[in-house]
Design a protein around this motif. Structure first.
Motif: not given
Length: 1008
Positions: A789-801
């Motif tokens: 999951l991206s932290g410095v990218g903005g707490q982004v949960v990567l899309p499924q798949g």
């Protein structure tokens, strides 16, 4: 005259010398000594020996003489020094018989005890302690001794039988004194007499008065000995101490010091039982009462004898003096001097209070509010006294401009602080010249009208207006039960609303509004504040209580009034002025630390301690930590700290030696991994772990080509900065390295492909990167590394798949996939232990960061046996302290806490609560564009326009600043710094979540 009076022995000096020579074989110069009924003379021999010749009144019971002789012989046999020794007659007897007025009288010779009577010396605490010690040794020496003559029924001086003198009280002429002594007899009957049977008993000397106690002539603070065994009887052993005290306190300039010195000296030689310590004060007063009752009866029988009334003056003076002092305080003093708690059970009460659930007495919780210490030790030289109305203006001027208008600015005054402000009569004392100056409560200064809430469940004990100047004014005392005992809390200096809010006998629940801060005219004449205090006993008080104690008796007062911080739990920095405030440290830091190391927030924080989810600054203010994911199981978790300290005290060395903790921790970590991820290598940081992961992959591939996500960050070393667009694409960066390909950042909210189903579309972008690798190297094989999951990218949960599609593509070209779990691993995402598990993938290499050590320098790389074997190509990998025993102990402890405190489940529940709360806020505040996350990895993206999703970094920055000023530590991330990132320690729970949501709501409201 009676036959008793005419039988007093009256031999001449020459006769006495002759009797000593004839019966004891001792010759010397004779000097008469004063005596009432007997005849005593000092016998001084030419060889330096000295004796006392004693001729008893013919009416004296020979059995009592035998008791005295047997006692002295016993004490000689057990080695008790400083006492007369019995000298045998020429025929070996204890005594001789002479004739007095035609009647037989007993004559004895005993050794002379050299020195100066205590009555002729200046009393000092050291001398009185020595006196107590001597009598304690005497009591110890008398253990095991018995004699039938010691049992003296009806003996008026026996404190065991003192109740028989109650009828003599009517002989006291003065009605006030008569009532005072009658009250002492009533107290004795109720408090002491029922306990006598349970107290130790023995044969007692019973008369350690200041003429019978002998001090050393050259050193009066040392006790040379004790004489006159004429009042001996069987009784409670504590009576010996009580009688000694009765004489020691007569005319003592400092009554407290006298009591303390004698009792502590006695107990050091002959430890008291707790019950004995409880009653010694009452027994001492009864010895004085006994004295005045007997002298009053004798005066009534012999009114012509004026001396009888004069002699009782010192005893009455001592009783009257003690009558002005709280008797239960004196009992507490005696207990403490004897080595016990001043109040029975106060230790258990302290422990119970420390563990108890309490409510803050202010709203908001004073531990979170901005504050300053208000010490009276001169740290703030311009601070007016609390009783000076100029204080109001001065205190208002101390409030920092950055403090939000709706938050009180608090001042704190410490428990135990010595203060010079207590100058009025109520702080003086009848027992000594020492004024009471040490503060028994904690003061919290805030505006008049500030609401006060009950800290604990209880019952209203009293509601009182104590109107004297510099008293409490309106005063509330609550009664509580804990640890099997009763105790009390006091709220002083209250407003006039008090009587309308609570009444005596009323039940109060913790958290109930019970009062308000009073203003000058209603709180005793002080600046508005509350004085909060604990009392383990009310002593003899009702409706009021001492707010200040004696410095010299602090250990007594500290038991009576334990530290209120057991309940308030204010950080200690709240009571002291920091000599090195943040601005001083910042200036120092700028001189000696590289400028590239950033410092958070406009107003810099000096953090001095961490506890769980809280960070404490130099003023003692608590700040809720919502961003420090590295302290995974909470700041300074006691289990982790203990494990670290324990192992550090035993061994810490490099990894060339075998130690069982390392493979054991590797087993535990590997057991959490899916697939064939089973080989663990320990390092010291996430950066170092990523470097090692890259080396393993590049060694296995035989090439350096790497694919990363845009805006990725993987460490601060040269090698990891090269693969971190977050670093090299920003100010001070460098061109993208030729071996690196940057994939489109898979942001389902603001990226080129939007929505939860955008994973396959973003994954397809990897073909572009892999084709570029193929163009450069010929085969397209590369290392792919990404945060799960991206932290410095903005707490982004990567899309499924997304990761499944990427991993398939990378592996199809012969590449290797690395999952960076530095920020999101170890259960943080809630529904899985590792972030990559949310995507249903199994990486080839997993990187773990410092959360594995709760911030301790510990990280790890986990890979497969196959890749580990390929890495072992002949070039040794060595890391001196990666995997050292201390780090391993810490890693085990962190896993212990995660498991035993069920932190993964807690992260899931708390994260869902947080995100639901933020989504509710989004319904009110259009600046919230997106709420996303998993477990305690949450992002809230702020936008200027929801349609265009334009980032609003200014709004995010303002929210962070407002939260900071309100005691919440937060931060932003994302390419545009417009995402509020929430990744707190895993002990963050529902209460903290609700607090964060409430304060965020306030901060968002400030944007309008």
């Amino acid at each position: 005259m009676s036959a008793f009076d005419t039988a007093n022995p009256a031999f001449s000096v020459m006769d006495l010398a002759r009797l000593a020579r004839e019966h004891f074989g001792v010759e010397g110069r004779v000097k008469a000594l004063p005596s009432e009924r007997d005849q005593n003379a000092r016998l001084i021999c030419e060889d330096g020996r000295e004796f006392v010749l004693k001729i008893a009144n013919p009416a004296e019971d020979p059995v009592q003489i035998a008791l005295q002789n047997a006692t002295m012989r016993h004490l000689e046999a057990v080695g008790m020094a400083g006492l007369p020794r019995v000298v045998a007659t020429r025929d070996g007897a204890d005594h001789a018989v002479v004739e007095v007025a035609g009647r037989p009288a007993l004559m004895r010779l005993v050794t002379w005890v050299a020195g100066v009577p205590l009555a002729e010396t200046e009393r000092t605490p050291g001398q009185l302690r020595a006196l107590g010690g001597f009598m304690g040794r005497m009591a110890r020496a008398m253990q095991g001794f018995g004699h039938p003559a010691a049992f003296r029924p009806g003996f008026p001086w026996s404190l065991d039988q003192v109740g028989q003198l109650a009828g003599h009280v009517e002989d006291i002429a003065d009605p006030w004194r008569r009532a005072m002594v009658a009250a002492l007899f009533a107290r004795y009957a109720a408090r002491v007499a029922p306990r006598l049977a349970g107290l130790r008993a023995g044969v007692l000397h019973q008369d350690a008065n200041d003429w019978n106690v002998i001090t050393e002539a050259a050193e009066p603070e040392r006790i040379a000995g004790l004489i006159d065994f004429g009042d001996m009887c069987h009784g409670r052993v504590v009576n010996e101490l009580a009688i000694t005290l009765a004489y020691a306190v007569l005319d003592a300039p400092d009554l407290y010091a006298a009591l303390w010195s004698v009792i502590s000296g006695f107990a050091a030689e002959f430890p008291l039982t707790e019950d004995e310590a409880d009653v010694v004060l009452d027994l001492m007063r009864m010895r004085l009462a006994c004295s005045v009752c007997i002298s009053s009866r004798q005066s009534k029988l012999h009114p012509e004898n004026d001396y009888l009334l004069i002699s009782q003056g010192p005893a009455f003076a001592a009783l009257e003096r003690m009558g002005k002092i709280d008797a239960e305080f004196l009992v507490a003093l005696c207990r403490r001097a004897a080595g016990f708690e001043a109040v029975r059970g106060v230790g258990a009460l302290r422990a119970a209070l420390q563990a108890a659930a309490v409510q803050p007495i202010l709203r908001p919780d004073p531990r979170r509010l901005p504050r300053m210490a208000l010490p009276t030790d001169g740290s703030l030289r311009d601070m007016p006294a609390f009783s000076d109305r100029a204080f109001d203006n001065w205190f208002a001027a101390q409030r920092p401009a950055s403090v939000p208008a709706d938050l009180p600015f608090l001042g704190f005054g410490a428990w135990g602080e010595k203060r010079s402000v207590y100058t009025s009569a109520q702080f003086a004392d009848a027992a000594s010249e020492e004024r009471r100056t040490r503060h028994l409560g904690i003061d919290i200064f805030a505006p008049a009208g500030t609401g006060l809430h009950a800290a604990l469940d209880g019952v209203v004990h009293s509601v009182t207006y104590n109107a004297d100047p510099l008293d409490y004014g309106h005063t509330l005392i609550l009664r509580h039960q804990m640890a099997g005992r009763e105790f009390f809390t006091l709220y002083g200096h209250l407003g006039g609303t008090l009587p309308g809010l609570v009444q005596p006998g009323q039940q109060v629940k913790a958290g109930d509004l019970i009062a308000h801060f009073g203003d000058w005219h209603e709180n005793g004449g002080w600046a508005p504040h509350v004085h909060f205090q604990i009392m383990s006993s009310m002593l003899g008080q009702d409706g009021n209580f001492f707010g200040v104690g004696h410095d010299s008796l602090w250990e007594v007062w500290a038991d009576i009034c334990p530290d209120p911080n057991l309940i308030l739990r204010i950080e200690p920095e709240s009571f002291t002025i920091d000599p090195e405030p943040p601005e001083a440290i910042l200036a120092h830091r700028r001189r000696v630390i590289g400028r590239s190391l950033s410092v958070s927030y406009r107003e810099k924080l000096k953090i001095v301690r961490g506890r769980g989810v809280w960070l404490i600054d130099h003023t003692g203010r608590r700040h809720l930590d919502t961003v420090n994911n590295i302290t995974h199981v909470g700041h300074c978790h006691p289990h982790v700290v203990a494990a670290q300290a324990r192992q550090a005290a035993e061994l810490n060395t490099n990894t060339r030696y075998l130690h069982g903790l390392m493979p054991a921790l590797a087993d535990r970590i590997a057991a959490t991994m899916p697939g064939n991820l089973s080989v663990v290598t320990f390092v010291n940081s996430g950066t170092e772990a990523n470097e090692l992961a890259l080396r393993i992959a590049r060694t296995a591939l035989g090439k350096k080509d790497t694919v990363v996500l845009d805006w990725a960050y993987h460490g601060n070393s040269g090698g990891t900065v090269e693969i971190s667009p977050y670093k090299f694409k920003r100010k001070g960066g460098f061109p993208q390295p030729d071996f690196l390909q940057v994939a489109t950042f898979p942001d389902p909210y603001r990226g080129p492909h939007r929505g939860a189903d955008s994973g396959p579309a973003y994954a397809a972008d990897l073909d572009r990167c892999l084709d570029a690798v193929a163009a450069r190297t010929g085969d397209g094989a590369a290392t792919f590394i990404a945060e799960s999951l991206s932290g410095v990218g903005g707490q982004v949960v990567l899309p499924q798949g997304y990761l499944a599609g990427v991993y398939d593509r990378v592996r199809a070209r012969g590449g290797i996939c690395i999952a960076d779990e530095v920020q999101c691993g170890f259960g943080r995402v809630g529904s899985a232990f590792w972030g990559f598990q949310l995507q249903g993938v199994v990486p080839d290499i997993v990187v773990l960061g410092k959360p594995i050590g709760n911030g301790h320098p510990l990280a790890a790389v986990v890979t497969t046996p196959e890749l580990a074997d390929r890495f072992a190509n002949g070039m040794e990998y060595f890391n001196s302290f990666g995997g050292n025993p201390v780090s391993m102990a810490v890693g085990h402890a962190v896993l212990d806490v995660i498991e035993t405190e069920h932190l993964q489940a807690k992260a899931l529940a708390t994260g869902e609560r947080l995100m639901a709360g933020y989504r509710r806020l989004a319904e009110r505040f259009r600046v919230i564009g997106d709420v996303r996350g998993s477990g305690l990895f949450v992002g809230v993206e702020l936008v200027g326009d929801r349609e265009t999703r334009l980032p609003d970094a200014a709004a995010a920055d303002m929210v962070v600043d407002v939260l900071r000023r309100r005691g919440i530590l937060s931060s932003t991330d994302g390419p545009d710094d417009n995402v509020l990132k929430i990744k707190p320690p895993m002990v963050f729970g529902p209460d903290e979540a609700d607090l964060l949501l409430a304060e965020t709501e306030t901060a968002l409201g400030a944007l309008a």
